[in-house]
Scaffold this motif. Structure first.
Motif, PDB file in Angstrom:
ATOM      1  N   THR A 129      -8.283   0.229  -8.398  1.00  0.00           N
ATOM      2  CA  THR A 129      -8.374   1.424  -7.561  1.00  0.00           C
ATOM      3  C   THR A 129      -9.210   1.150  -6.322  1.00  0.00           C
ATOM      4  N   PHE A 130     -10.326   0.443  -6.487  1.00  0.00           N
ATOM      5  CA  PHE A 130     -11.206   0.145  -5.360  1.00  0.00           C
ATOM      6  C   PHE A 130     -10.562  -0.859  -4.410  1.00  0.00           C
ATOM      7  N   VAL A 131      -9.912  -1.880  -4.962  1.00  0.00           N
ATOM      8  CA  VAL A 131      -9.271  -2.894  -4.120  1.00  0.00           C
ATOM      9  C   VAL A 131      -8.153  -2.262  -3.297  1.00  0.00           C
ATOM     10  N   LYS A 132      -7.315  -1.448  -3.934  1.00  0.00           N
ATOM     11  CA  LYS A 132      -6.212  -0.806  -3.217  1.00  0.00           C
ATOM     12  C   LYS A 132      -6.729   0.108  -2.110  1.00  0.00           C
ATOM     13  N   ALA A 133      -7.784   0.853  -2.402  1.00  0.00           N
ATOM     14  CA  ALA A 133      -8.326   1.770  -1.400  1.00  0.00           C
ATOM     15  C   ALA A 133      -8.869   1.017  -0.197  1.00  0.00           C
TER      16      ALA A 133
END
Length: 456
Positions: free
Chosen positions: A306-310
């Protein structure tokens, strides 16, 4: 049944078999209705897929029933890898739900979610879903529509456009699907690439009769490493259960570190775009930043898709990679896909006369400990103890755990608490094996100093 512990930071995972399940069909039906209400999907359409895990079809259909009673229409993609679900979401421009528990043991199943275009759900989404599912009303009538579609051919065609066949060298490739979804999708992807495929455990089976579909554990890579040596193969590919993650093995039967794979793909992707951005997480090797120098820049994310995609979205990054062998591509809607990463390396190898071990060595110069878990009841106290012991020996950051780094000496350590268990996860990297070993042992001694704390 919807027990609270199944709601993780990024997805849902729980035991679905045995006498005391954590997730059952009634719970899945409630989640379907809650998903529609939370995202305002009444009158709209979303896609659903599932892997081969136990109760996958039953859970997916219960979720679908709840969603249709809440007014949403469903496109059921059937048996899919998680990256096929991401593809379906991106290709059709619809939100999506994948039924999978990734690399968890056979008794588990669960769900991953995305917004339209394979975009990540917001932080706290699963907590909101849990609260809403506890009180949501299930409609008496089925309102929404339903259809089934197979997007496999479209998925393969998209990958072929992103990584066309570029060399003439015929490769011998070992594929260990671990009885997961890789057994269905990888042969389709490699069908027109002139490779000799040697398959291990290719029949999808959610009981995982041969070994757990978890390539993070070294013992689950042994069969593929042995097969590469036995067949004199050029490389090996080992997938997790839902096939969104891929570990690579060189011609010697040695595992290529995912950070090195990240560096190899990053340079290839940055060749398409001047001064592009690559996203890595906080415990990715310095080898990636070294490789990217002169081609683009690196931005660092917290660990977790989730953090990487954001961060990829906010930076318009061309590529992202994590130490856990998740690889993200802007040309794949910023989502992670193991088979696309494998194609990048396969085509680099096909265009070279050198073996994978030589190609990979050009992108590395560090020794790594791998992730080591310690059972610790008080994460904060243990991290403070380590920070005090290392005072004056490097820069200290409290971001995604504790990181201490000496850039001049070329080493770093990271201690990161688990989100779900009383564990501290240690990663150490240095330019030489002696320094890495010394730092690793020093930190472990500090972390495990309290009576009753043991490693896992």
């Amino acid at each position: 049944m919807l027990k609270e512990q199944i709601f993780k930071a990024n997805d849902i995972r729980g035991v679905v078999t045995g006498a005391d399940p954590e997730l059952d069909l009634d719970g899945a039906r409630r989640l379907g209705a809650a998903f529609v209400e939370l995202l305002g999907l009444s009158g709209e359409t979303f896609v659903v897929g599932r892997d081969m895990r136990q109760l996958g079809e039953e859970l997916a259909m219960a979720f679908t029933d709840g969603a249709r009673r809440a007014g949403a229409s469903i496109i059921n993609l059937g048996l899919t890898s998680t990256d096929q679900l991401w593809f379906g979401s991106g290709h059709l421009g619809l939100p999506g739900v994948q039924f999978t528990a990734s690399h968890n043991p056979a008794r588990y199943n669960g769900m991953k979610f995305c917004l339209a275009g394979a975009a990540p759900v917001r932080s706290g989404f699963t907590a909101e879903l849990r609260e809403l599912a506890a009180t949501v009303n299930i409609g008496e009538d089925v309102v929404g529509g339903y259809q089934e579609r197979d997007l496999t051919a479209d998925f393969v065609a998209h990958l072929d456009r992103l990584v066309p066949v570029s060399g003439e060298r015929r490769l011998k490739v070992v594929v260990d699907a671990g009885n997961g979804m890789g057994g269905l999708i990888v042969p389709a992807v490699l069908a027109d690439r002139d490779v000799e495929l040697i398959g291990l455990y290719m029949e999808p089976d959610g009981t995982f009769p041969n070994h757990p579909a978890n390539p993070l554990e070294p013992e689950n890579l042994v069969d593929a490493c042995s097969a590469v040596r036995e067949h004199s193969a050029d490389l090996g590919l080992v997938f997790d259960g839902d096939a969104d993650r891929c570990f690579l093995i060189d011609e010697r039967g040695d595992v290529v570190d995912p950070s090195v794979i990240t560096a190899m793909i990053a340079v290839a992707e940055l060749s398409k775009e001047t001064d592009g951005v690559v996203v890595v997480n906080a415990i990715t090797s310095q080898a990636v930043a070294d490789a990217v120098t002169g081609h683009g820049r690196v931005e660092v994310s917290r660990v977790g898709h989730t953090f990487v995609k954001a961060l990829m979205a906010s930076e318009n990054a061309v590529f992202g990679g994590e130490h856990s062998a998740h690889y993200y591509f802007r040309d794949f809607w910023g989502a992670d896909t193991g088979v696309l990463a494998a194609l990048h390396v396969l085509e680099q190898l096909r265009s070279s006369t050198e073996p994978l071990s030589v190609l990979a060595a050009r992108f590395d110069g560090y020794q790594r400990s791998g992730e080591i878990n310690s059972t610790v009841t008080d994460h904060r106290v243990a991290m403070e103890r380590v920070a005090e012991a290392f005072e004056g020996r490097g820069g200290v950051e409290y971001w995604d755990g504790l990181t201490i780094r000496d850039e001049q000496a070329g080493w770093w350590i990271n201690l990161r608490p688990s989100n779900t268990e009383p564990l501290l996860r240690l990663n150490v990297e240095a330019r030489d094996a002696d320094t890495m070993t010394r730092l690793r042992d020093e930190v472990l001694a500090l972390v495990r100093t309290d009576e009753g704390e043991a490693d896992e």
